[in-house]
Design a protein around this motif. Structure first.
Motif, PDB file in Angstrom:
ATOM      1  N   ARG A 169       0.987  -1.319  -0.088  1.00  8.28           N
ATOM      2  CA  ARG A 169       0.256  -0.086  -0.363  1.00  8.28           C
ATOM      3  C   ARG A 169       0.561   0.978   0.019  1.00  8.28           C
ATOM      4  O   ARG A 169       1.476   1.886   0.926  1.00  8.28           O
ATOM      5  CB  ARG A 169      -0.862  -0.182   1.533  1.00  8.28           C
ATOM      6  CG  ARG A 169      -1.699  -1.264   1.604  1.00  8.28           C
ATOM      7  CD  ARG A 169      -2.517  -0.950   2.916  1.00  8.28           C
ATOM      8  NE  ARG A 169      -3.801  -1.964   2.785  1.00  8.28           N
ATOM      9  CZ  ARG A 169      -3.443  -2.925   3.694  1.00  8.28           C
ATOM     10  NH1 ARG A 169      -1.776  -3.482   4.516  1.00  8.28           N
ATOM     11  NH2 ARG A 169      -4.061  -4.123   3.619  1.00  8.28           N
ATOM     12  N   GLN A 195     -10.324  -2.237  -2.979  1.00  6.49           N
ATOM     13  CA  GLN A 195     -11.403  -1.744  -3.680  1.00  6.49           C
ATOM     14  C   GLN A 195     -11.624  -0.428  -3.008  1.00  6.49           C
ATOM     15  O   GLN A 195     -11.257   0.093  -1.435  1.00  6.49           O
ATOM     16  CB  GLN A 195     -12.708  -2.783  -3.389  1.00  6.49           C
ATOM     17  CG  GLN A 195     -13.352  -2.797  -2.696  1.00  6.49           C
ATOM     18  CD  GLN A 195     -14.469  -3.474  -3.377  1.00  6.49           C
ATOM     19  OE1 GLN A 195     -15.325  -3.356  -3.840  1.00  6.49           O
ATOM     20  NE2 GLN A 195     -15.005  -4.385  -2.490  1.00  6.49           N
ATOM     21  N   ALA A 196     -11.922   0.678  -3.416  1.00  6.12           N
ATOM     22  CA  ALA A 196     -12.270   1.754  -2.813  1.00  6.12           C
ATOM     23  C   ALA A 196     -13.855   1.933  -2.133  1.00  6.12           C
ATOM     24  O   ALA A 196     -14.686   1.300  -2.705  1.00  6.12           O
ATOM     25  CB  ALA A 196     -12.385   3.446  -3.356  1.00  6.12           C
ATOM     26  N   LEU A 242      -6.732   3.348  -6.670  1.00  3.34           N
ATOM     27  CA  LEU A 242      -7.656   3.561  -5.260  1.00  3.34           C
ATOM     28  C   LEU A 242      -7.919   5.124  -5.955  1.00  3.34           C
ATOM     29  O   LEU A 242      -7.220   6.119  -5.355  1.00  3.34           O
ATOM     30  CB  LEU A 242      -8.226   2.959  -4.636  1.00  3.34           C
ATOM     31  CG  LEU A 242      -7.967   1.582  -5.227  1.00  3.34           C
ATOM     32  CD1 LEU A 242      -7.733  -0.119  -3.705  1.00  3.34           C
ATOM     33  CD2 LEU A 242      -8.681   0.975  -6.098  1.00  3.34           C
ATOM     34  N   PRO A 243      -8.864   5.312  -6.373  1.00  3.16           N
ATOM     35  CA  PRO A 243     -10.365   5.018  -6.060  1.00  3.16           C
ATOM     36  C   PRO A 243     -10.803   4.293  -7.354  1.00  3.16           C
ATOM     37  O   PRO A 243     -11.580   4.005  -7.274  1.00  3.16           O
ATOM     38  CB  PRO A 243     -11.552   6.432  -5.357  1.00  3.16           C
ATOM     39  CG  PRO A 243     -10.648   7.588  -5.810  1.00  3.16           C
ATOM     40  CD  PRO A 243      -9.296   6.857  -5.752  1.00  3.16           C
ATOM     41  N   TYR A 274      -9.858   4.638  -0.404  1.00  4.66           N
ATOM     42  CA  TYR A 274      -9.190   3.060   0.051  1.00  4.66           C
ATOM     43  C   TYR A 274      -9.200   3.365   1.434  1.00  4.66           C
ATOM     44  O   TYR A 274      -8.221   4.674   1.968  1.00  4.66           O
ATOM     45  CB  TYR A 274      -7.945   3.590  -0.287  1.00  4.66           C
ATOM     46  CG  TYR A 274      -7.349   1.846  -0.193  1.00  4.66           C
ATOM     47  CD1 TYR A 274      -8.059   0.855  -0.718  1.00  4.66           C
ATOM     48  CD2 TYR A 274      -6.210   2.070   0.553  1.00  4.66           C
ATOM     49  CE1 TYR A 274      -7.494  -0.600   0.163  1.00  4.66           C
ATOM     50  CE2 TYR A 274      -6.481   0.620   1.222  1.00  4.66           C
ATOM     51  CZ  TYR A 274      -6.183  -0.061   0.866  1.00  4.66           C
ATOM     52  OH  TYR A 274      -6.120  -1.478   0.675  1.00  4.66           O
TER      53      TYR A 274
END
Length: 544
Positions: free
Chosen positions: A247, A329-330, A281-282, A402
């Motif tokens: 991330r 996913q957001a 993301l998003p 996110y």
């Protein structure tokens, strides 16, 4: 006097000065906080640790002697708390206000210690210090036992994700080093542990002022056979429990010239290599890592905590606040544990700004599920969260972002709620779980919007964006109860069942419909009133 050692001259007491900096990188680093209620001896304990590990310069020792004569509360001996409490207000009042960070080391480990305030008014500062801690030293005054602030700090430490704690029962010298007192307080605190979720809990009886069981075992408590506090700090093993998923919250789009476009930030978790697939993301767009740039140049890999600039194989629209992840996913809805920080209460229905990672966007607190009683950690119904209160709430976010569970990633699982009018931080939170994007056709809102009655229910406030089925049923049940009450009043006044039924039906159905009609007419009126007048077209094309 047993404290006479503190009165030695600096040049004979320490020998060569030892700089208070972390030990070499080859040693492990432990970040810990001292917390607990006011006047439990947190600053004195940290000062004692600095003194016993020879982490005080000679000029600091001389300044300590001078300051102790002016501000000290320990008589003729140096007041070790003054090594930590540096603000004038702290010295005048004899309390800690701000978080004080101190660096020291031993032959076995390096430490970054945060001395946090115990006063209830400064609980927000304590939470700030706990947010970066691996371990917590929770102090308890042996004379007073467990206090409300002791319980509150323990709950905050648990909420922040610290799972390894040391319970330091301080001021044992003031109770005659009595074992029964220590065992009683130990039993009282052990009763709280099931509600806190700590992994390891150690209990140490000590005297920060006298040095008993701080750096080495004390002869004054032969009944205690465990390690000293410093030994525990040197040997305790901690774990955050975070997962290894990649991330990276984007902090800055690096565009020095037309030939280069990179995305900069600090990796929150996991590891990345050139060629790895990522999702932005998003937006949900995918690509591959082309290059990893660090301050030292190109790298073949980078892990959590590294500041990097990534370039992608594809041109993707990415900006500050977006997140690059391996998969995910957001969301527009999160449920989080909150700690209220402001004198202004946190209230359901009120709009806020939410800061999560590098993203800042609008949010609304749509449900306050409960508050936590700090005395026994039970869940209690609550209409709002007052200052220093803890609770569980659900937030609906205006734009998809996110977020992840705090247990999986602290950086992207922690949030701040900000008042959009004053820019004051009103609450901090840790994400418990997230919901799928509210655009999902399976959500209550989407299904409701597919019917005329559903659209009326949305407009009338029976269904709010992001609301769960239970929250919708709660609102509908309240509207039905209101209609029944209105019908009962009509029956009592008129005596007519027909009129009573009509009144109840009107309250249940017509009032929401009239609200929808009123809102539409109001918006139409505003649009007509503020409609711009087209400028006159001049011969030179002005106005086009």
């Amino acid at each position: 006097m047993r404290t006479a050692a503190l009165q030695r001259q600096p040049e004979t007491g320490f020998g060569p000065a030892v700089a208070p900096v972390p030990a070499p990188a080859s040693k492990s680093l432990l970040r810990f906080i001292t917390c607990g209620s006011v006047d439990d001896g947190k600053s004195t304990l940290l000062g004692r640790l600095l003194w016993e590990t020879h982490s005080v310069f000679e000029d600091q020792a001389e300044a300590l002697a001078n300051d102790s004569r002016r501000f000290g509360t320990t008589g003729d001996t140096p007041d070790l708390a003054l090594l930590v409490d540096g603000l004038a207000a702290e010295r005048e009042q004899g309390i800690t206000i701000d978080v004080a960070y101190r660096y020291f080391g031993t032959a076995n480990r390096a430490f970054i210690a945060a001395d946090t305030p115990g006063h209830e008014q400064y609980t927000r500062n304590m939470a700030t210090g706990a947010s970066t801690a691996d371990c917590a030293v929770i102090l308890i005054d042996a004379r007073k036992g467990l206090l409300a602030q002791t319980r509150r700090h323990s709950c905050i430490v648990s909420m922040i994700g610290v799972r390894d704690v040391i319970i330091a029962i301080n001021k044992m010298d003031l109770v005659g080093y009595d074992e029964a007192t220590f065992r009683r307080i130990e039993a009282d605190y052990r009763a709280l542990i099931p509600g806190l979720g700590f992994t390891t809990v150690h209990f140490v009886p000590l005297s920060a002022r006298e040095g008993d069981n701080v750096a080495k075992a004390s002869a004054m408590m032969p009944w205690y056979s465990g390690p000293s506090l410093l030994t525990l700090l040197e040997t305790i093993e901690t774990s955050t429990g975070e997962d290894a998923k990649f991330r990276l919250p984007i902090q800055w789009v690096n565009r020095p010239n037309a030939e280069f476009r990179g995305f900069s930030g600090t990796i929150a978790s996991g590891e990345i290599c050139p060629g790895d697939s990522i999702v932005a993301l998003p937006s949900g767009r995918t690509s591959r890592i082309a290059r990893i740039l660090t301050p030292s140049g190109d790298a073949q890999s980078a892990g959590a905590g590294a500041a990097v600039t990534l370039t992608l194989a594809d041109e993707i629209d990415i900006s500050r606040g977006d997140v690059l992840v391996a998969s995910g996913q957001a969301t527009r809805r999160v449920t989080a544990r909150l700690l209220a920080l402001s004198e202004t209460a946190v209230v359901p229905g009120k709009p806020y700004l939410i800061k999560l990672g590098t993203a800042v966007t609008g949010a609304r607190l749509i449900a306050l599920h409960h508050a936590i009683d700090v005395h026994d950690y039970t869940e209690r119904p609550a209409a709002e969260l007052a200052m220093n209160a803890l609770g569980l709430a659900t937030l609906h976010i205006e734009t998809p972002i996110y977020a992840t569970r705090y247990a999986d990633c602290r950086t992207l699982g922690s949030l701040l709620l900000i008042d959009p009018l004053t820019n004051e931080a009103v609450a901090l939170g840790t994400v418990e779980h997230t919901a799928a994007d509210a655009g999902d056709k399976k959500t209550v809102q989407a299904r409701a919007g597919a019917t005329a009655f559903g659209r009326i229910a949305l407009a009338a406030g029976l269904i709010v964006p992001g609301a769960s089925r239970d929250e919708v049923m709660h609102r509908i049940s309240w509207r039905i109860a209101s209609a029944l009450l209105f019908a009962g009043l009509a029956l009592a006044v008129t005596g007519s069942v027909t009129i009573a039924l009509g009144a109840g039906f009107a309250d249940l159905v017509l009032r929401p419909a009239l609200r929808v009609l009123h809102d539409r007419l109001w918006q139409l009126g505003l649009a007509t009133r503020h409609r711009p007048v087209p400028p006159a077209l001049g011969i030179d094309g002005g106005g086009i």
